[in-house]
Enzyme design. Structure first.
Site, PDB file in Angstrom:
ATOM      1  CB  THR A 132      37.705  88.449 -17.807  1.00 23.63           C
ATOM      2  OG1 THR A 132      36.582  88.147 -18.615  1.00 23.63           O
ATOM      3  CG2 THR A 132      38.054  89.914 -18.031  1.00 23.63           C
ATOM      4  CG  ASP A 133      36.025  85.179 -21.814  1.00 21.70           C
ATOM      5  OD1 ASP A 133      35.556  86.041 -21.049  1.00 21.70           O
ATOM      6  OD2 ASP A 133      35.378  84.177 -22.196  1.00 21.70           O
ATOM      7  CD  GLU A 134      32.958  90.016 -19.772  1.00 22.00           C
ATOM      8  OE1 GLU A 134      32.793  91.244 -19.845  1.00 22.00           O
ATOM      9  OE2 GLU A 134      32.165  89.245 -19.206  1.00 22.00           O
ATOM     10  CE1 TYR A 167      35.301  92.479 -14.477  1.00 25.53           C
ATOM     11  CE2 TYR A 167      34.573  91.562 -16.573  1.00 25.53           C
ATOM     12  CZ  TYR A 167      35.243  91.417 -15.367  1.00 25.53           C
ATOM     13  OH  TYR A 167      35.851  90.227 -15.050  1.00 25.53           O
ATOM     14  CE  LYS A 173      39.894  91.312 -14.307  1.00 22.76           C
ATOM     15  NZ  LYS A 173      40.360  90.998 -12.934  1.00 22.76           N
TER      16      LYS A 173
END
Ligand code: NAD
Ligand code: DAU
Length: 371
Positions: free
Chosen positions: A147-149, A172, A176
């Site tokens: 993810t970009d997060e 989260y 990741k």
């Protein structure tokens, strides 16, 4: 171009994974082999998302689709799957994926996203090493979906590139980020052939209605409040799920081993503006007056640590692999709204009493929302 015979998809009963399986088994992908879908069927996993796939590809003398219920943290189950099906490619989607839930209960995020990824990597490494000896030239691939997060939060300007330092800020995104580092470590240390993609917010059919777009569509249909966190000015970069999966498949076939690629929509929207746009589309599709739908907008307490802005620079995948987005936001949102209107059975099963009882038991009566 890389070719594979047996692709193990983890998390294939979830939103992006189920769309990926449907795409891979379609003529359009050009893939001719077999897909093994390994999923634990948590609250987010739903085999009803794959009824058509099971029907078209799950039977006959040469089935091209097989579902195996298993936990990616269960080493012996994963070892058996590699052996039984002679897996030569992994596309790893399985994860706990909802930021709000990670704030309420981080443990499953750490065990599934970090330990689960480690287990898959280690089983793949040992299994492929036994077959091929040296891993670096083996005709196999471990593709990790991220993810970009992991890059943190942007201010008003700038974009995340593949070189942006990691700065995860929720349980989260931290989990990741941990999984991404393990994937790269297995490549650098053991020579495991890997590719990795970091994508922005996906939307489309089969998305679990805890996420912004399906939650808002269903609440509008059911005349329920539309909860907007904080001032509604947080920005996300939206990408239609099919465009994401085409990009992933490009990377798997043509991407450089050991490299990561950003995938994004180049489609930034403030949450409140997006909601107004969705209201317009839902109103057009249902005949509900826009003014009535707007009255449902309810500003609620902000998500703790709410990242302000995500925006992806996807120059690398565009230039190196020739990928680009093909579905406009208007088209994608309209298709999505229609899908939720036309698939009431899928929706009703998720919004049913049984599911709600499960959510209440595990997350309390707020249903996994922090606000
Ligand atoms: P999802 O929550 O819809 O699906 C996750 C799937 O993983 C479910 O089917 C669930 O049953 C399965 N699963 C969870 N724990 C498992 C375990 N221990 N063992 C086996 N299966 C397990 O998620 P999604 O939105 O489809 O996201 C898929 C992947 O893409 C995730 O890795 C997520 O981090 C990443 N991602 C998602 C988005 C997005 O906008 N949805 C954007 C970028 C990256
Ligand atoms: O950026 C990629 C990520 O996108 C993925 O890695 C995650 O798996 C996926 O869940 C998604 O994370 P977000 O937190 O951005 O998605 P979510 O749909 O939960 O929220 C989108 C935005 O809308 C965010 O700014 C929070 C806000 N929001 C969300 C909900 C559920 C609201 O204002 N109200 C809501 O009820």
């Amino acid at each position: 171009m890389r070719n594979f015979n047996t692709i193990l998809i983890t998390g294939g009963a979830g939103f992006i994974g189920s769309n990926m399986i449907r795409y891979l088994l379609s003529e359009e992908s050009g893939f001719k082999g077999v897909v093994i879908n390994v999923d634990l069927l948590t609250y987010a996993g739903n085999l009803e998302s794959l009824i058509d796939v099971e029907k078209s590809f799950g039977g006959g003398s040469n089935p091209r689709y097989k579902f195996v219920k298993a936990d990616i943290r269960d080493r012996s189950a994963i070892e058996n799957i590699f052996k039984n099906y002679n897996v030569d490619c992994v596309i790893h989607f399985a994860a706990e994926s909802h930021v709000d839930r990670s704030i309420l209960g981080p443990e499953a995020f750490i065990t599934t996203n970090v330990l689960g990824t480690y287990t898959l990597l280690d089983v793949a490494r040992k299994y492929w090493q036994e077959i091929y000896g040296t891993l670096s030239d083996a005709p196999v691939l471990f593709h990790h979906i991220s993810t970009d997060e992991v890059y943190g939060s942007l201010g008003d300007t700038g974009y995340f590139t593949e070189n942006t330092p990691y700065d995860p800020r929720s349980p989260y995104s931290a989990s990741k980020a941990g999984s991404d580092h393990l994937v790269m470590a297995y490549h650098h240390t053991y020579g495991l052939p890997v590719t990795l993609t970091n994508c922005s917010n996906n939307y489309g059919p089969y998305q679990f209605p805890e996420k912004f777009i399906p939650l808002m569509i269903l609440n509008m249909i059911e005349d329920k409040p539309l909860p907007v966190y904080g001032d509604g000015k947080n920005i996300r970069d939206w990408l239609y799920v099919e465009d994401h999966n085409v990009a992933v498949w490009q990377v798997i076939r043509y991407g450089k081993v050991g490299e990561k690629y950003n995938i994004g929509g180049e489609n930034e929207w403030e949450n409140i503006r997006l909601l107004e746009y969705l209201i317009q589309i839902v109103s057009e599709e249902t005949g509900k007056p826009q003014e009535k739908l707007k009255e449902l907008i309810t500003f609620v307490k902000d998500r703790p640590g709410h990242d302000r802005r995500y925006a992806i620079d996807c120059t690398k995948i565009k230039h190196e692999l020739g990928w680009k987005q093909s579905v406009s936001f208007e088209e994608g949102l309209r298709k999505t709204v229609k899908w939720y209107l036309d698939n009431r059975k899928w929706v009703d099963h998720i919004r049913s009493g049984e599911y709600l009882k499960w959510i209440e038991k595990n997350y309390g009566e707020r249903g996994g929302r922090v606000c």
